[in-house]
Design a protein around this motif. Structure first.
Motif, short mmCIF file in Angstrom:
data_model
loop_
_atom_site.label_atom_id
_atom_site.label_comp_id
_atom_site.label_asym_id
_atom_site.label_seq_id
_atom_site.Cartn_x
_atom_site.Cartn_y
_atom_site.Cartn_z
N ALA A 189 -7.05 -16.29 20.49
CA ALA A 189 -7.05 -14.84 20.31
C ALA A 189 -6.94 -14.46 18.84
N CYS A 190 -6.09 -15.19 18.10
CA CYS A 190 -5.92 -14.91 16.68
C CYS A 190 -7.20 -15.21 15.91
N LYS A 191 -7.86 -16.29 16.24
CA LYS A 191 -9.11 -16.64 15.58
C LYS A 191 -10.16 -15.56 15.81
N ALA A 192 -10.27 -15.10 17.04
CA ALA A 192 -11.22 -14.04 17.34
C ALA A 192 -10.87 -12.76 16.61
N SER A 193 -9.57 -12.48 16.50
CA SER A 193 -9.11 -11.27 15.84
C SER A 193 -9.41 -11.30 14.34
N ILE A 194 -9.33 -12.48 13.73
CA ILE A 194 -9.63 -12.61 12.31
C ILE A 194 -11.09 -12.24 12.04
N LYS A 195 -11.98 -12.59 12.96
CA LYS A 195 -13.40 -12.31 12.77
C LYS A 195 -13.73 -10.84 13.00
N GLU A 196 -12.86 -10.12 13.68
CA GLU A 196 -13.09 -8.70 13.94
C GLU A 196 -12.61 -7.87 12.74
N ALA A 197 -12.77 -6.57 12.84
CA ALA A 197 -12.30 -5.68 11.77
C ALA A 197 -10.78 -5.68 11.74
N TRP A 198 -10.21 -5.88 10.55
CA TRP A 198 -8.76 -5.90 10.42
C TRP A 198 -8.23 -4.48 10.35
N ARG A 199 -7.12 -4.23 11.00
CA ARG A 199 -6.56 -2.88 11.01
C ARG A 199 -5.75 -2.64 9.73
N PRO A 200 -5.87 -1.47 9.13
CA PRO A 200 -5.09 -1.17 7.91
C PRO A 200 -3.65 -0.80 8.25
N LYS A 201 -2.76 -1.16 7.36
CA LYS A 201 -1.35 -0.83 7.51
C LYS A 201 -0.81 -0.42 6.15
N THR A 202 -0.15 0.73 6.08
CA THR A 202 0.32 1.25 4.80
C THR A 202 1.54 0.48 4.33
N GLN A 203 1.56 0.12 3.06
CA GLN A 203 2.73 -0.49 2.46
C GLN A 203 3.36 0.52 1.50
N LYS A 204 4.67 0.41 1.30
CA LYS A 204 5.40 1.42 0.54
C LYS A 204 4.93 1.48 -0.92
N VAL A 205 4.93 0.33 -1.59
CA VAL A 205 4.53 0.27 -2.99
C VAL A 205 3.62 -0.93 -3.17
N GLY A 206 2.58 -0.77 -3.96
CA GLY A 206 1.66 -1.87 -4.18
C GLY A 206 1.67 -2.33 -5.62
N TYR A 207 2.01 -3.60 -5.84
CA TYR A 207 1.97 -4.18 -7.18
C TYR A 207 0.97 -5.34 -7.19
N THR A 208 0.23 -5.42 -8.27
CA THR A 208 -0.75 -6.49 -8.43
C THR A 208 -0.38 -7.34 -9.63
N TYR A 209 -0.47 -8.65 -9.47
CA TYR A 209 -0.24 -9.57 -10.59
C TYR A 209 -1.60 -10.00 -11.12
N HIS A 210 -1.87 -9.62 -12.35
CA HIS A 210 -3.16 -9.93 -12.96
C HIS A 210 -3.00 -9.95 -14.48
N LYS A 211 -3.60 -10.95 -15.11
CA LYS A 211 -3.51 -11.11 -16.56
C LYS A 211 -2.05 -11.18 -17.02
N ASN A 212 -1.26 -11.97 -16.31
CA ASN A 212 0.13 -12.24 -16.65
C ASN A 212 1.03 -11.02 -16.63
N ALA A 213 0.68 -10.02 -15.86
CA ALA A 213 1.50 -8.82 -15.79
C ALA A 213 1.46 -8.21 -14.40
N CYS A 214 2.53 -7.51 -14.05
CA CYS A 214 2.57 -6.76 -12.80
C CYS A 214 2.19 -5.31 -13.09
N SER A 215 1.31 -4.79 -12.29
CA SER A 215 0.91 -3.38 -12.44
C SER A 215 0.93 -2.72 -11.08
#
Length: 383
Positions: free
Chosen positions: A73-99
């Motif tokens: 079931a999980c394998k089949a679910s991965i191939k389907e459209a993934w459902r969005p879920k809101t996260q409180k704060v989003g930080y990205t690590y890129h070029k040696n920095a968090c933004s």
């Protein structure tokens, strides 16, 4: 005079049924008779105000919870459209920095509908069953983003901030004293004791450079501990100034040498992750001629070719030693500007990064449905 055969059969059936009925007065003093057989209750000629309709309970089949069914079931679910879920704060690590991500769409995670959302603490418990307490990530900046995505907690101009930086152990290696060529190994602790390691090559992070760093790291005992190895190399091979076919041939040879060293010396399972999708439409409209030439081979078609080359090498020489994960590409190919850094065609933002890390934990650390079987607690939570 005898009855016709059909009427005789009807008479006998009616008489037999009447013997099995129970006769009693209708409830509430209303006129009429209530009859009840062994299988069904029937109200006859009773006031509609005193009749309670009967309902049959709908048929419900309990979902299968055995590991094989959950994995399917999980394998089949991965191939389907993934459902969005809101996260409180989003930080990205890129070029040696968090933004901190500016756009709300980049602060969403995507989750397969029938797969658990695994925390680092849970991943550690899963890996402990395999006598593993460490995940080693080896690759280019895309792999480094996965490693940093669990460590960013605030917006900084450099690094992760003093609190997190103090928890990371760095070990730098220079190949010679005159140059800065070499690599570094960074160990962080996440999820109540899971060692989260990244091996980073300075300079061009191609498969050949990763092989040299890997050999030195093993020789120095930096990777003696049993671990799960999650590796990838690809995009740097698309910075190609010659014929793309020649660059892909070099890539094939380099991947083969890299995996030979890794599978021969690593203590633990090895997972090769597909290179994530590239979206040239996200590049800035105005790019310098130098950048245009530099990134001219960064197309989705060439990324597919890269992944196919790596897949062919593994199927041919490492079928029983390396697991191939194609889901990283399948997940990112349809996201585009929903989940990528602005003006960047190849680096995902925080939402997609956390989704990819969750997928790594679900697939490689916890083997799909073991969590839902109750072998590990606290399995449907964010980190």
């Amino acid at each position: 005079m005898g009855l016709p055969p059909c009427r005789a059969l009807l008479y006998l059936t009616t008489a037999a049924t009447a013997q099995n009925l129970i006769h009693y007065a209708a409830p509430g003093g209303s006129t009429g008779i209530t009859r009840e057989s062994g299988r069904a209750r029937v109200n006859i000629a009773v006031s509609p105000h005193h009749v309670r309709p009967t309902f049959r309970k709908p048929f419900y089949q309990k979902p299968k919870t055995d590991p094989a069914s959950l994995k399917k079931a999980c394998k089949a679910s991965i191939k389907e459209a993934w459902r969005p879920k809101t996260q409180k704060v989003g930080y990205t690590y890129h070029k040696n920095a968090c933004s901190r991500d500016a756009r709300a769409s980049q602060r969403r995670t995507w989750q397969p509908a029938r797969c658990p959302h695994v925390t680092p603490s849970t991943a550690k418990k899963c890996l402990a069953k395999k006598n593993i307490t460490r995940i080693v990530l080896i690759g280019d900046s895309l792999t480094m983003q996965l490693w940093g995505s669990l460590l960013c907690r605030e917006e900084t101009k450099w690094g992760f901030g003093a609190k997190v930086d103090g928890q990371i152990q760095h070990e730098n290696v220079n190949y010679d004293q005159r140059s800065q060529r070499g690599f570094s190994v960074a160990d962080a602790t996440v999820g109540d004791g899971l060692t989260w390691t990244y091996l980073r090559v300075r300079g061009m992070q191609r498969a050949g450079a990763l092989t040299r760093a890997l050999e030195v790291a093993f020789d120095r005992g930096m990777l003696d501990q049993r671990a799960l190895y999650v590796v990838n190399a690809g995009l740097w091979h698309l910075l190609c100034t010659t014929n793309i076919n020649e660059c892909l041939e070099t890539y094939e040879n380099d991947v083969d040498k890299f995996l030979k060293v890794l599978t021969a010396r690593a203590d633990g399972p090895v997972v090769w992750r597909y290179t994530t999708a590239v979206h040239p439409a996200l590049f800035p409209r105005r790019m310098s001629p130098v950048d245009q030439r530099k990134f001219r081979s960064f197309t989705d078609e060439n990324v597919r070719r890269l992944n196919k080359v790596a897949d062919t090498v593994i199927r041919r020489d490492f079928r029983d030693k390396v697991t191939v994960r194609r889901d990283a590409y399948n997940f990112t190919v349809n996201l585009e500007d929903e989940a990528y850094l602005r003006g960047d065609a190849r680096h995902p933002a925080s939402g997609a990064l956390k989704s990819l890390v969750s997928l790594l934990f679900v697939e490689d650390a916890c083997d799909y449905g073991r969590l839902a079987r109750g072998l590990v607690g606290r399995w449907w939570q964010d980190w």
